[in-house]
Design a protein around this motif. Structure first.
Motif, PDB file in Angstrom:
ATOM      1  N   UNK A  48       0.843  -1.197   0.000  1.00 20.71           N
ATOM      2  CA  UNK A  48       0.000   0.000   0.000  1.00 20.71           C
ATOM      3  C   UNK A  48       0.878   1.246   0.000  1.00 20.71           C
ATOM      4  N   UNK A  49       0.384   2.298  -0.640  1.00 25.86           N
ATOM      5  CA  UNK A  49       1.159   3.537  -0.695  1.00 25.86           C
ATOM      6  C   UNK A  49       1.246   4.159   0.700  1.00 25.86           C
ATOM      7  N   UNK A  50       2.323   4.859   0.954  1.00 27.90           N
ATOM      8  CA  UNK A  50       2.527   5.485   2.268  1.00 27.90           C
ATOM      9  C   UNK A  50       1.427   6.493   2.570  1.00 27.90           C
ATOM     10  N   UNK A  51       1.056   7.293   1.587  1.00 26.16           N
ATOM     11  CA  UNK A  51       0.024   8.299   1.818  1.00 26.16           C
ATOM     12  C   UNK A  51      -1.303   7.653   2.206  1.00 26.16           C
TER      13      UNK A  51
ATOM     14  N   UNK B 279       4.648   0.210   0.633  1.00 24.94           N
ATOM     15  CA  UNK B 279       5.539   0.386  -0.521  1.00 24.94           C
ATOM     16  C   UNK B 279       6.819   1.065  -0.061  1.00 24.94           C
ATOM     17  N   UNK B 280       7.640   0.328   0.679  1.00 26.13           N
ATOM     18  CA  UNK B 280       8.848   0.884   1.270  1.00 26.13           C
ATOM     19  C   UNK B 280       9.965  -0.158   1.244  1.00 26.13           C
ATOM     20  N   UNK B 281      11.117   0.230   0.752  1.00 27.34           N
ATOM     21  CA  UNK B 281      12.304  -0.617   0.772  1.00 27.34           C
ATOM     22  C   UNK B 281      13.422   0.128   1.495  1.00 27.34           C
ATOM     23  N   UNK B 282      13.976  -0.462   2.573  1.00 23.31           N
ATOM     24  CA  UNK B 282      13.539  -1.701   3.227  1.00 23.31           C
ATOM     25  C   UNK B 282      12.314  -1.446   4.105  1.00 23.31           C
ATOM     26  N   UNK B 283      11.557  -2.510   4.403  1.00 23.80           N
ATOM     27  CA  UNK B 283      10.424  -2.372   5.301  1.00 23.80           C
ATOM     28  C   UNK B 283       9.079  -2.787   4.744  1.00 23.80           C
ATOM     29  N   UNK B 284       9.070  -3.479   3.589  1.00 16.73           N
ATOM     30  CA  UNK B 284       7.804  -3.844   2.946  1.00 16.73           C
ATOM     31  C   UNK B 284       6.835  -4.617   3.840  1.00 16.73           C
ATOM     32  N   UNK B 285       7.279  -5.587   4.668  1.00 19.99           N
ATOM     33  CA  UNK B 285       6.305  -6.427   5.382  1.00 19.99           C
ATOM     34  C   UNK B 285       5.706  -5.789   6.638  1.00 19.99           C
TER      35      UNK B 285
ATOM     36  N   UNK C 224      10.880   2.042   8.721  1.00 24.31           N
ATOM     37  CA  UNK C 224       9.449   2.083   9.033  1.00 24.31           C
ATOM     38  C   UNK C 224       9.144   3.173  10.061  1.00 24.31           C
ATOM     39  N   UNK C 225      10.008   3.326  11.051  1.00 30.13           N
ATOM     40  CA  UNK C 225       9.809   4.373  12.057  1.00 30.13           C
ATOM     41  C   UNK C 225       9.981   5.762  11.443  1.00 30.13           C
ATOM     42  N   UNK C 226      11.014   5.919  10.622  1.00 26.29           N
ATOM     43  CA  UNK C 226      11.297   7.219  10.019  1.00 26.29           C
ATOM     44  C   UNK C 226      10.210   7.658   9.044  1.00 26.29           C
ATOM     45  N   UNK C 227       9.773   6.720   8.217  1.00 26.88           N
ATOM     46  CA  UNK C 227       8.916   7.089   7.087  1.00 26.88           C
ATOM     47  C   UNK C 227       7.431   6.968   7.414  1.00 26.88           C
TER      48      UNK C 227
END
Length: 415
Positions: free
Chosen positions: A6-9, A282-288, A312-315
């Motif tokens: 899923x998109x971050x937004x 939708x994040x690399x690294x951190x997809x799961x 994941x914490x940052x983004x």
């Protein structure tokens, strides 16, 4: 099973809609000496003018400007010294034409004073001074309210309080402020994870991700309750999630978020019937990563790999806290030239570890590794991260990019 990304937004917007944080439970009143390093939970306005009265910024003599406006070395002005005002005195003097009053740096100025002659700018003889050179109007004068006006916003809600903020708040006589101190429960999942200090054995890993996340949350002002290490046991994970949600408004877990047979964290989370749950970003690294809202409270199931958990914490977490609590994060950034091309997929976000160096008058950005969510050493060997957002197909060598710094930049020679 394939994880839908899923998109971050989309994720952040939806989670914000469902979150129902009890602000009373995460705001705490503290003395200003203990507030440094915490995020302010209220606007602070000036309760008084600073300075509270016209005062001298020099050691010298308060005068009426018109008396010394035309003085010249060949025809000095003679003024009678009629008093002395020290820094801690407020005598209510009123200057008349032809008079001067001795003042110190910080002294309240008498009424009608419109300039201060520095001590070295005149000659004192008995009860008189001789002024040989004029000064501009209001020279040596700090006017009432020049620094702050009563009612002016001096520190805004969400600010990370630094010593200078505390000093400014103290100038208003304010002894306590409200700060954010959200309670977070955290635990780590995985049969392979062992705490530091334990004897290492093959097949085990030390809890580097646990301590990265734990200290990251503390740095953001969370009061973290560590619930311990737990094995790959779905029932035990469900039980600990429920217990954590009863204790805290924020729950963080590490490990067990992928789709293997022993990845049970997300499966356990689904059994709590969350109002909303996303598994896969939708994040690399951190997809799961999985993120959910259960009874209005935030649950983040982070990767067991340290760099992925940090991404994941940052983004994800930081933007959420900005949206929900108004927290303002200080993130020093620089613009530099990319040392080599980075190819990316347009439907993914990438958080890339980089090394920023100063070469001559510009910064050079060298990517360290695009993938490798467990390569923690790159965060120490590097000094920044580069976020490439979805929609991009890559960045070419030599392009200018914006990097968030994690530590100092070295270099600056001629290159």
């Amino acid at each position: 099973m394939v994880i839908k990304l899923h998109s971050l937004n989309e994720v952040i917007d939806c989670i914000v809609k469902y979150l129902k944080i009890n602000l009373k439970g995460i705001v705490k009143k503290v003395g200003i000496a203990d507030a440094v390093g915490k995020y302010l939970a209220e606007d602070i306005r000036a309760s008084m003018d600073i300075p509270p009265y016209d005062r001298s910024v020099l050691d010298g003599y308060a005068v009426i400007y018109e008396d010394i406006a035309l003085t010249r070395p060949e025809s000095p002005v003679k003024l009678r010294v009629v008093g002395n005002v020290d820094v801690d005195e407020f005598k209510g003097y009123e200057l008349r034409r032809g008079e001067a009053i001795k003042v110190s740096t910080g002294s309240p100025l008498p009424r009608n004073a419109s300039a201060v002659i520095p001590k070295e700018g005149c000659v004192a003889q008995g009860d008189y001074i001789y002024v040989y050179n004029p000064v501009p109007p209001n020279y040596g004068v700090s006017k009432k309210g020049e620094d702050l006006r009563r009612g002016e916003l001096i520190v805004s809600k969400g600010t990370l309080l630094r010593p200078w903020h505390v000093g400014l708040i103290a100038s208003q006589g304010i002894p306590e402020v409200l700060v954010y101190e959200p309670k977070a429960c955290m635990f780590s999942v995985g049969d392979e994870v062992i705490d530091v200090g334990k004897v290492f054995s093959p097949g085990k890993v030390y809890a580097s991700t646990t301590y990265l996340v734990l200290t990251y949350l503390k740095e953001l002002g969370f009061r973290v309750r560590f619930m311990g290490f737990i094995g790959d046991d779905e029932e035990a994970i469900v039980k600990l999630l429920r217990k954590s949600l009863n204790l805290c408004d924020f729950v963080f877990t590490t490990g067990g978020t992928s789709v293997g047979e022993r990845d049970l964290t997300v499966r356990a989370l689904r059994r709590l019937s969350p109002e909303v749950l996303y598994h896969g970003v939708a994040l690399i690294p951190g997809k799961p990563m999985a993120i959910a809202v259960v009874n209005g409270k935030l649950v983040m199931c982070l990767s067991g790999f340290p760099v992925a958990a940090l991404a994941e914490l940052e983004v994800v977490l930081k933007p959420l806290l900005s949206r929900v609590l108004g927290m303002k994060f200080f993130e020093p950034r620089v613009i530099g030239r990319l040392g080599r091309r980075l190819s990316t997929s347009p439907n993914m976000n990438y958080l890339i570890r980089v090394k920023v160096s100063k070469v001559g008058n510009e910064y050079v950005v060298t990517p360290l590794k695009i993938t490798g969510s467990g390569v923690l050493s790159t965060l120490v060997k590097g000094n920044g991260v580069l976020l490439i957002r979805e929609g991009s197909t890559g960045v070419d060598e030599g392009d200018l990019v914006e990097v968030t710094l994690l530590s100092n930049v070295e270099g600056g020679g001629c290159g």
